[in-house]
Design a protein around this motif. Structure first.
Motif, mmCIF file in Angstrom:
data_model
loop_
_atom_site.group_PDB
_atom_site.id
_atom_site.type_symbol
_atom_site.label_atom_id
_atom_site.label_comp_id
_atom_site.label_asym_id
_atom_site.label_seq_id
_atom_site.Cartn_x
_atom_site.Cartn_y
_atom_site.Cartn_z
ATOM 1 N N ILE A 101 0.851 -1.199 0.000
ATOM 2 C CA ILE A 101 0.000 0.000 0.000
ATOM 3 C C ILE A 101 0.887 1.250 0.000
ATOM 4 C CG2 ILE A 101 -1.613 1.396 1.360
ATOM 5 C CD1 ILE A 101 -2.716 -1.229 2.535
ATOM 6 N N ARG A 102 1.871 1.265 0.913
ATOM 7 C CA ARG A 102 2.716 2.448 1.059
ATOM 8 C C ARG A 102 3.458 2.733 -0.253
ATOM 9 N NH1 ARG A 102 6.535 0.964 4.887
ATOM 10 N NH2 ARG A 102 7.642 0.321 3.015
ATOM 11 N N ASP A 103 4.051 1.679 -0.825
ATOM 12 C CA ASP A 103 4.816 1.866 -2.058
ATOM 13 C C ASP A 103 3.929 2.357 -3.200
ATOM 14 O OD1 ASP A 103 6.870 0.962 -0.554
ATOM 15 O OD2 ASP A 103 7.130 -0.963 -1.600
ATOM 16 N N THR A 104 2.732 1.755 -3.302
ATOM 17 C CA THR A 104 1.832 2.158 -4.387
ATOM 18 C C THR A 104 1.349 3.585 -4.188
ATOM 19 O OG1 THR A 104 1.116 -0.147 -4.413
ATOM 20 C CG2 THR A 104 -0.127 1.367 -5.775
ATOM 21 N N GLN A 105 1.086 3.943 -2.950
ATOM 22 C CA GLN A 105 0.643 5.324 -2.664
ATOM 23 C C GLN A 105 1.731 6.322 -3.043
ATOM 24 O OE1 GLN A 105 -0.609 5.178 1.474
ATOM 25 N NE2 GLN A 105 -2.735 4.784 0.884
ATOM 26 N N THR A 106 2.978 5.982 -2.707
ATOM 27 C CA THR A 106 4.092 6.867 -3.040
ATOM 28 C C THR A 106 4.238 6.998 -4.552
ATOM 29 O OG1 THR A 106 5.184 5.994 -1.081
ATOM 30 C CG2 THR A 106 6.539 7.307 -2.576
ATOM 31 N N LYS A 107 4.157 5.860 -5.224
ATOM 32 C CA LYS A 107 4.373 5.834 -6.668
ATOM 33 C C LYS A 107 3.270 6.575 -7.431
ATOM 34 C CE LYS A 107 4.092 2.118 -9.351
ATOM 35 N NZ LYS A 107 4.139 0.635 -9.462
ATOM 36 N N THR A 108 2.018 6.417 -6.972
ATOM 37 C CA THR A 108 0.889 6.950 -7.745
ATOM 38 C C THR A 108 0.358 8.275 -7.208
ATOM 39 O OG1 THR A 108 -0.694 5.754 -6.382
ATOM 40 C CG2 THR A 108 0.093 4.625 -8.348
ATOM 41 N N GLY A 109 0.630 8.568 -5.950
ATOM 42 C CA GLY A 109 0.040 9.756 -5.333
ATOM 43 C C GLY A 109 -1.435 9.555 -5.008
ATOM 44 N N LEU A 110 -1.911 8.328 -5.124
ATOM 45 C CA LEU A 110 -3.316 8.027 -4.806
ATOM 46 C C LEU A 110 -3.381 7.309 -3.467
ATOM 47 C CD1 LEU A 110 -4.163 6.406 -8.265
ATOM 48 C CD2 LEU A 110 -4.853 8.709 -7.564
ATOM 49 N N LEU A 111 -4.516 7.440 -2.748
ATOM 50 C CA LEU A 111 -4.676 6.689 -1.503
ATOM 51 C C LEU A 111 -5.210 5.293 -1.769
ATOM 52 C CD1 LEU A 111 -6.073 9.136 1.229
ATOM 53 C CD2 LEU A 111 -3.755 8.249 0.950
ATOM 54 N N ASP A 112 -6.062 5.157 -2.769
ATOM 55 C CA ASP A 112 -6.580 3.846 -3.160
ATOM 56 C C ASP A 112 -7.085 3.929 -4.592
ATOM 57 O OD1 ASP A 112 -7.792 1.168 -3.153
ATOM 58 O OD2 ASP A 112 -7.663 1.288 -0.980
ATOM 59 N N ALA A 113 -7.829 2.890 -5.033
ATOM 60 C CA ALA A 113 -8.060 2.703 -6.459
ATOM 61 C C ALA A 113 -9.335 3.336 -7.025
ATOM 62 C CB ALA A 113 -8.034 1.210 -6.786
ATOM 63 N N VAL A 114 -9.958 4.284 -6.302
ATOM 64 C CA VAL A 114 -11.121 4.931 -6.900
ATOM 65 C C VAL A 114 -11.205 6.399 -6.472
ATOM 66 C CG1 VAL A 114 -12.862 4.416 -5.111
ATOM 67 C CG2 VAL A 114 -13.578 4.602 -7.496
ATOM 68 N N ALA A 115 -11.616 7.248 -7.403
ATOM 69 C CA ALA A 115 -11.919 8.640 -7.087
ATOM 70 C C ALA A 115 -13.424 8.812 -7.225
ATOM 71 C CB ALA A 115 -11.194 9.568 -8.050
ATOM 72 N N THR A 116 -14.039 9.474 -6.242
ATOM 73 C CA THR A 116 -15.489 9.685 -6.319
ATOM 74 C C THR A 116 -15.797 11.156 -6.072
ATOM 75 O OG1 THR A 116 -15.737 9.175 -3.973
ATOM 76 C CG2 THR A 116 -16.088 7.366 -5.515
ATOM 77 N N GLY A 117 -16.941 11.579 -6.572
ATOM 78 C CA GLY A 117 -17.331 12.962 -6.337
ATOM 79 C C GLY A 117 -18.621 13.299 -7.040
ATOM 80 N N VAL A 118 -18.990 14.574 -6.938
ATOM 81 C CA VAL A 118 -20.158 15.071 -7.646
ATOM 82 C C VAL A 118 -19.722 16.254 -8.502
ATOM 83 C CG1 VAL A 118 -21.895 14.299 -5.984
ATOM 84 C CG2 VAL A 118 -20.771 16.505 -5.647
ATOM 85 N N GLY A 119 -20.433 16.469 -9.583
ATOM 86 C CA GLY A 119 -20.086 17.569 -10.469
ATOM 87 C C GLY A 119 -21.123 17.693 -11.568
ATOM 88 N N ALA A 120 -20.818 18.554 -12.520
ATOM 89 C CA ALA A 120 -21.734 18.756 -13.632
ATOM 90 C C ALA A 120 -21.138 18.162 -14.900
ATOM 91 C CB ALA A 120 -22.004 20.245 -13.822
#
Lengths: 310, 326
Positions: A101-120
């Motif tokens: 997890i730590r290595d992947t987070q460092t490499k990708t800058g992501l916390l985990d494998a999905v981004a969620t949100g609301v928008g138009a």
């Protein structure tokens, strides 16, 4: 140096490894299409949403880029971006899950494998989840399950259509049964969204397999796929190895699923935002007043039939 | 000699079955020669009991998996036969054109009340296993299950499901008929049903193929049953790049009933007789029946919407993560 020497030297020099080759091109001004080999000015490729202008090959797009492609500028509000994976099983294969997890987070800058949100999306309010293949193959563990569930619940509460861009190898083994249960959790949230009469559209991109296929990827009111994506339940190699069956060439592609009735429509990425907007608008019920006005607009040349008593 | 020879089916059972065989031999010998060896026999039997307890109380996860896959472990139809007063199997999904024998279901009377029962069905021998596809259901099986669950919902009958599968079938035909869609559909629709749903892992719970009939108000597992996100063999091949590492994978994946109780996935562990369910199938069936009836009594108190809410909340809280404020 004679031409002969040049060839000799060239033969002696190490071939450029695939990885280095890709990196050079990714950093460079020009991008070579892995499908047709044609060079495209990288900025042009970006402007064409990472679709090769020559052959139409869809290069992988990650979550941040995908959100930019679909959501109107300055309208995105990300949700739950502070959720961090744990290692509840203290899982260790050749490497501990905590380290992974730590290595992947460092490499990708992501916390985990999905981004969620609301928008138009073209002015229409939506709730959106985008899986990111960079993070452990887009695999689904507790964080992916929780973030998608909260996003869907938010969509239900706000009466927004839900869109999920799928890209995943399936359930994350390192979180064991907790991962498998996310399939049920997300499906439950989708049932409530559905019960509220709202529209859900998954977008299947390369690759969409395993537990993601066996849950939210296949539960859309309208299921959209990008061209030539791999979509399936069991991995192609698993099917081949365990059963020694000869597989059709297009087995588990978007086109295969379309022809067998499991995908509604294949939409090239360049048309995706427009198509989504069109579909959302087609599913908005006419408000009573509008409906009434529409009914009033029947042209005079087509008089309503009159019922006569004879 | 008319006594059937008991051959050990699992490696770690070998000392036990050998001892049991010796007891039988000594008893036969004593009978033939009319010698009293009851003291001797008693001692040996005590030792066998002790040995059985030692073996089955200290199983590794890999051994649990072997017990869960034991060829003589009672199957869905065995339990149904042992528990119910009446049973009529119902066939087909009304769509695919094939009746999937790897997933069976029907209407039954259990403790005087009508219920719908369904579950994965493994074969009892090689020939039966081929017909049952080793308990690996096809899309038609999951659609039949859904049809029967809708049937139960329509007539207000509780749904009792039994899980015992290595996983959903991974063949060309299964993919063509939409294996992923069939399972996904069940996962969502089971949240819609307004009758009690009780799910029990009686043997092997293999991944999405198990979950496809496993969205219950209560999840129970027998003591030696296992439930996995991926088979330890597949997991070892992918993460260790070595299928021979499957015992390590079985350990790491946390697949036993005790582990899943700890993780908040499982509601109840059903005890098995010492020696496993296959050593006394009727006693095991009695345990299962009592647990089902007890749980139904509790769930009977709830209305349809209350059941739905409870089911949602149960799955809603599964998962472990941290929330670090930004």
């Amino acid at each position: 140096m004679s031409l002969f020497d040049w060839f000799a030297n060239r033969r002696k020099s190490e071939p450029i490894s695939q990885e280095r080759h890709e990196r050079e091109i990714a950093d460079g001004l020009w991008s070579k299409c892995s499908e047709c080999g044609v060079l495209t000015y990288t900025k042009d490729l970006g402007a064409n949403l990472m679709v090769c202008p020559e052959c139409g090959f869809h290069n992988r797009v990650f979550s941040d880029e995908r959100i930019r492609q679909l959501i109107d500028t300055n309208t995105w509000r990300s949700l739950d971006d502070h959720l961090n994976p744990q290692d509840p099983l203290e899982f260790r294969d050749r490497k501990s899950y905590t380290d992974r997890i730590r290595d992947t987070q460092t490499k990708t800058g992501l916390l985990d494998a999905v981004a969620t949100g609301v928008g138009a999306l073209a002015g229409l309010p939506v709730a959106l989840g985008v899986m990111d293949f960079r993070f452990m193959g887009g695999s689904m563990g507790s964080v992916v399950g929780e973030k998608l569930t909260r996003m869907i619940e938010r969509g239900t509460g706000d009466r927004r259509p839900v869109i999920i861009v799928c890209a995943s190898g399936g359930a994350r083994m390192q979180e064991g049964m907790l991962s498998l249960m996310q399939m049920a959790k997300i499906s439950g949230a989708l049932e409530r969204h559905r019960e509220a009469g709202l529209l859900y559209m998954p977008i299947l991109t390369h690759p969409t397999t395993g537990g993601v296929t066996a849950s939210f990827a296949m539960l859309g009111d309208v299921i959209i796929a990008e061209p030539k994506a791999t979509i399936g339940f069991a991995g192609r190699r698993v099917v081949e190895q365990t059963l020694r069956e000869k597989l059709p060439d297009d087995f588990q592609t978007s086109e295969y699923l379309l022809s067998h009735g499991f995908v509604d429509v294949i939409v090239p990425r360049t048309q995706l935002k427009k198509t989504l907007a069109q579909l959302i608008q087609l599913h908005q019920p006419l408000r009573h007043a509008e409906h009434h006005t529409a009914a009033m607009q029947v042209p005079d040349a087509f008089p309503l039939p009159t019922v006569t008593a004879d | 000699m008319s006594k059937p020879e008991r051959r050990p089916l699992l490696d770690f059972e070998r000392p036990l079955t050998e001892l049991e065989l010796r007891i039988v031999q000594i008893r036969d010998l004593a009978d033939e020669n009319e010698v009293d060896v009851s003291d001797e026999i008693q001692k040996l039997e005590a030792r066998a009991a002790q040995l059985r307890q030692d073996i089955f109380q200290n199983l590794t996860p890999a051994q649990q998996l072997q017990v869960a896959r034991h060829p003589r472990r009672p199957s869905t139809l065995d339990y149904i036969q042992a528990m119910t007063d009446e049973w009529i199997e119902l066939h087909g999904d009304r769509a695919t054109g094939i009746d999937d024998k790897a997933l069976v279901g029907g209407v039954a009377r259990l403790g005087g009340r009508p219920v719908v029962m369904l579950g994965h069905q493994k074969g009892r021998d090689t020939k039966d296993n081929v017909a049952r596809n080793f308990g690996m259901a096809s899309p038609g099986g999951y659609r039949k299950a859904m049809r029967l669950m809708n049937h139960a919902n329509r007539f207000g009958m509780p749904i009792i499901t039994f899980t015992d599968t290595p996983g959903a079938y991974a063949g060309v035909e299964a993919e063509r008929l939409g294996q992923g869609e069939a399972i996904a559909y069940n996962l969502r629709e089971m949240f819609r049903l307004e009758v009690p749903i009780l799910s029990t892992v009686i043997g092997e719970g293999g991944s999405g193929g198990a979950l496809g009939i496993g969205v219950g108000d209560r999840l129970m597992m027998f003591e030696h049953s296992v439930y996995t996100v991926a088979s330890p063999e597949a997991c070892a091949a992918i993460l260790w790049k070595d299928a021979a590492k499957s015992p390590q994978a079985a350990e790491a994946l946390k697949i036993t009933a005790a582990d899943l109780k700890r993780l908040g996935i499982l509601d109840e562990i059903l005890p098995e007789p010492i020696g496993g369910a296959h050593s006394d199938p009727l006693a095991t069936a009695a345990t299962l029946k009592a647990a089902i009836l007890k749980n139904l009594e509790t769930l009977d108190q709830l209305t349809g919407p209350q059941l739905k809410q409870m089911r949602y909340d149960k799955f809603r809280k599964i998962g472990m993560f941290s929330e670090v404020s930004a």
